[in-house]
Every structure is written in C-alpha cells, then in structure tokens.
Design an enzyme around this catalytic site. Structure first.
Site, PDB file in Angstrom:
ATOM      1  N   LYS A  52      26.502  28.889  43.404  1.00 34.09           N
ATOM      2  CA  LYS A  52      27.420  28.694  44.527  1.00 34.09           C
ATOM      3  C   LYS A  52      26.587  28.625  45.796  1.00 34.09           C
ATOM      4  CE  LYS A  52      30.283  31.841  46.447  1.00 34.09           C
ATOM      5  NZ  LYS A  52      30.219  31.635  47.916  1.00 34.09           N
ATOM      6  N   LYS A  81      34.493  25.871  52.347  1.00 34.08           N
ATOM      7  CA  LYS A  81      35.842  26.260  52.803  1.00 34.08           C
ATOM      8  C   LYS A  81      36.305  25.406  53.981  1.00 34.08           C
ATOM      9  CE  LYS A  81      35.450  31.088  51.279  1.00 34.08           C
ATOM     10  NZ  LYS A  81      33.990  31.225  51.026  1.00 34.08           N
ATOM     11  N   ASP A  84      40.343  21.899  58.748  1.00 28.97           N
ATOM     12  CA  ASP A  84      40.300  21.076  59.964  1.00 28.97           C
ATOM     13  C   ASP A  84      41.498  20.135  59.895  1.00 28.97           C
ATOM     14  OD1 ASP A  84      39.301  19.512  62.226  1.00 28.97           O
ATOM     15  OD2 ASP A  84      37.324  20.282  61.725  1.00 28.97           O
ATOM     16  N   THR A 141      39.205  37.972  50.909  1.00 27.75           N
ATOM     17  CA  THR A 141      39.412  39.379  50.524  1.00 27.75           C
ATOM     18  C   THR A 141      39.157  40.311  51.704  1.00 27.75           C
ATOM     19  OG1 THR A 141      37.236  39.138  49.529  1.00 27.75           O
ATOM     20  CG2 THR A 141      39.087  39.256  48.036  1.00 27.75           C
ATOM     21  N   ARG A 232      24.745  39.344  44.750  1.00 33.51           N
ATOM     22  CA  ARG A 232      23.697  40.357  44.895  1.00 33.51           C
ATOM     23  C   ARG A 232      23.328  41.125  43.632  1.00 33.51           C
ATOM     24  NH1 ARG A 232      26.693  42.383  50.131  1.00 33.51           N
ATOM     25  NH2 ARG A 232      28.341  41.415  48.887  1.00 33.51           N
TER      26      ARG A 232
HETATM   27  O1  C5P Z   1      26.938  39.180  46.479  1.00 30.48           O
HETATM   28  P1  C5P Z   1      28.360  39.037  46.021  1.00 30.48           P
HETATM   29  O2  C5P Z   1      28.517  39.099  44.503  1.00 30.48           O
HETATM   30  O3  C5P Z   1      29.305  39.980  46.739  1.00 30.48           O
HETATM   31  O4  C5P Z   1      28.745  37.536  46.434  1.00 30.48           O
HETATM   32  C1  C5P Z   1      30.061  37.033  46.307  1.00 30.48           C
HETATM   33  C2  C5P Z   1      30.144  35.664  46.873  1.00 30.48           C
HETATM   34  O5  C5P Z   1      31.504  35.232  46.868  1.00 30.48           O
HETATM   35  C3  C5P Z   1      29.670  35.542  48.310  1.00 30.48           C
HETATM   36  O6  C5P Z   1      29.108  34.230  48.452  1.00 30.48           O
HETATM   37  C4  C5P Z   1      30.943  35.663  49.116  1.00 30.48           C
HETATM   38  O7  C5P Z   1      30.876  34.993  50.345  1.00 30.48           O
HETATM   39  C5  C5P Z   1      31.939  34.944  48.201  1.00 30.48           C
HETATM   40  N1  C5P Z   1      33.345  35.280  48.395  1.00 30.48           N
HETATM   41  C6  C5P Z   1      33.832  36.581  48.349  1.00 30.48           C
HETATM   42  N2  C5P Z   1      35.167  36.825  48.550  1.00 30.48           N
HETATM   43  C7  C5P Z   1      36.018  35.817  48.769  1.00 30.48           C
HETATM   44  C8  C5P Z   1      35.548  34.489  48.800  1.00 30.48           C
HETATM   45  C9  C5P Z   1      34.188  34.260  48.596  1.00 30.48           C
HETATM   46  O8  C5P Z   1      33.064  37.510  48.119  1.00 30.48           O
HETATM   47  N3  C5P Z   1      37.304  36.070  48.908  1.00 30.48           N
END
Ligand code: C5P
Length: 258
Positions: A52, A81, A84, A141, A232
């Site tokens: 992603k 995302k 516009d 979220t 992460r």
């Molecule tokens: O590092 P982590 O597992 O928290 O990464 C989750 C990914 O999903 C990040 O790129 C974050 O921006 C994205 N994301 C999220 N919650 C959302 C939409 C996207 O954590 N509602």
C-alpha cells in the site's frame, strides 16, 4: 449504475474467493524515503501480495516507486483517498489506472456524483487497459464523535460509516476500506465479490501503536475481510521478512480452519 463485476483484468483476479494467504496481505509503506521503500519492496515482494502506497511515500517519491513495486511483481494499492469535485477525481482515478495499480481509493464523503464519476472514469478507459478496483473509504478510524459534531455530520461514527458504506455499494464501487469492527456489517449488505480491505491489523502479541480499534488477522478474516493492510508490525520489525512470514502462518492457519 456500474456493477462492481463490470471490471476486467485486476478485478477478476482479485475476487474474494480462492486467494492464497500471501495474496491477502498488503504491507503499508509509510516512509518518505524512496530507498527505504525500495529495500522493503525487494525483500518482501516474494512473500506478500502487495504494497500500500499512501500520501507520504507517493508525495515524496511519486510514480517511480509505484513502478518499482510493479517491476518486483507486487500488486500496488494506491491509497491517495481522492476527494474533490467529480471531474477532478475522475481525472485522478484515470491517472492512477494508467500507473498500473491494482487498487485505489476515494473518500465516500465526496458523495454520489463524485463516486460515480470516479467509477465511470475507469469504465471509460480503452478496452484492454489496466483497471484498478476502486475502493471507497467510509470514515477514518481517527474520526470520533467530537469530530463528527465539529464538522456537522449527524449520527454516531458507526452509523455514519454504515451510511457511507451503503452509498459506496449503491455507486457500484468494487470495495471498501473499513476498520475491522465494521467488516461483518458491510459483508452482510455487499455483493458477493465486494472487496473489503482493512487496516488496524495487529498480530496477537504486537503493540497497537496509534491504532485504536485493532484486530488480529484471524479475527479480520473471520469477519469477512478480503485484504489485510499491515504496516509497522512488519516494516518496523528487526526482520520484516520473518514478521511477514509469521503473519502468513496465521492467515494460513485461519484458512485451514474455515
Ligand atoms: O502501521 P499500520 O499497520 O498502523 O498501518 C496501517 C495503514 O493503514 C496506514 O497506512 C494507515 O494510514 C492506513 N489506514 C488506517 N486506518 C484507516 C485507513 C487507512 O490505519 N481508517
């Protein structure tokens, strides 16, 4: 209205059933450093379904990093995302398709005209063109009741997310990005081949970082997730390949049980 299954190529190979465990896993590359991203792409691409690429990496490194992931044989989930005016979002969506990505995102808060314009832009691409599956983002979220009140959206975060999910489905998008908590409710109202991608995934023993509503891979898959987005716990691990392999074992074990 455009049906989700009007899509060729990427959509067909990415339907919900019969996905292998690696195909279900997208690793979020949230770094502004192209070299760091490319090292992760090289080491992880044999083991995961894709990457992603969001606003941080794409703003810093642009289309070449998308090309690097595709050249490594990975799928790309371009998570910009878009939100516009309909004409601009249609143009951006068509531009994403031309990069060869497999999934891309628009904000459901952009409304019906914008969502339909984005979907129609994909349908209008020439025959044989690569078409990403378009996913609607309902409510981030990070959005809580105070934020909804601040911007004047009525209802609880859960109610707003469900309302937006219905809009995404009605506009014929191919799927949605939602929190693990919303998966089961959306699965009940969505078409069979609807794609549900969910972030907030944490292996049982991992730190939640700044995620508030997390689920294990097993819980998210049991609720009906198609794709798991995880950042992460893999990218910041001392050994990202070993971390990805542990996750895949958990996904495979879930599928053996189902
Ligand atoms: O590092 P982590 O597992 O928290 O990464 C989750 C990914 O999903 C990040 O790129 C974050 O921006 C994205 N994301 C999220 N919650 C959302 C939409 C996207 O954590 N509602």
């Amino acid at each position: 209205m455009v049906a989700a299954n009007d899509f060729s190529l990427h959509a067909l190979e990415m339907t919900n059933s019969q996905l292998s465990p690696p195909a279900r896993l997208f690793v979020a590359l949230d770094t502004p450093e192209r070299a760091v991203a490319e090292r992760l792409i090289q080491s992880l691409s044999p083991y995961v379904g894709g990457f992603k690429i969001g606003k941080t990496l794409f703003t810093a490194a642009g289309p070449p990093v998308v090309a690097a992931a595709l050249a490594a044989g990975a799928r790309v989930f371009l998570d910009l995302k878009f939100h516009d005016i309909p004409n601009t979002v249609a143009g951006a969506t068509a531009a994403a398709a031309r990069l060869g990505v497999h999934l891309c995102t628009v904000h459901a808060l952009g409304g019906r005209a914008m969502l339909q314009a984005a979907q129609s832009a994909l349908v209008a691409l020439p025959a044989g063109a690569t078409r990403p599956v378009l996913l609607g983002v309902t409510l981030l979220t990070s959005a809580d009741q105070a934020l909804l009140d601040e911007v004047g959206l009525t209802g609880t975060p859960e109610a707003v997310a469900q309302r937006l999910a219905r809009l995404v489905i009605a506009c014929g998008l191919g799927g949605i990005v939602c929190s693990p908590r919303e998966i089961a409710g959306i699965r009940r109202i969505a078409p069979d081949d609807f794609i549900i991608a969910t972030p907030g995934i944490r292996p049982r023993d991992a730190a939640p970082d700044d995620q508030r509503r997390v689920a294990t891979p097993r819980e998210a898959l049991a609720a009906g997730a198609t794709y798991l987005v995880i950042g992460r716990p893999v990218t910041a691990a001392p050994d990202p390949v070993a971390a990805a392999q542990r996750l895949l074992e958990e996904v495979a074990a879930t599928e053996r049980m189902s």
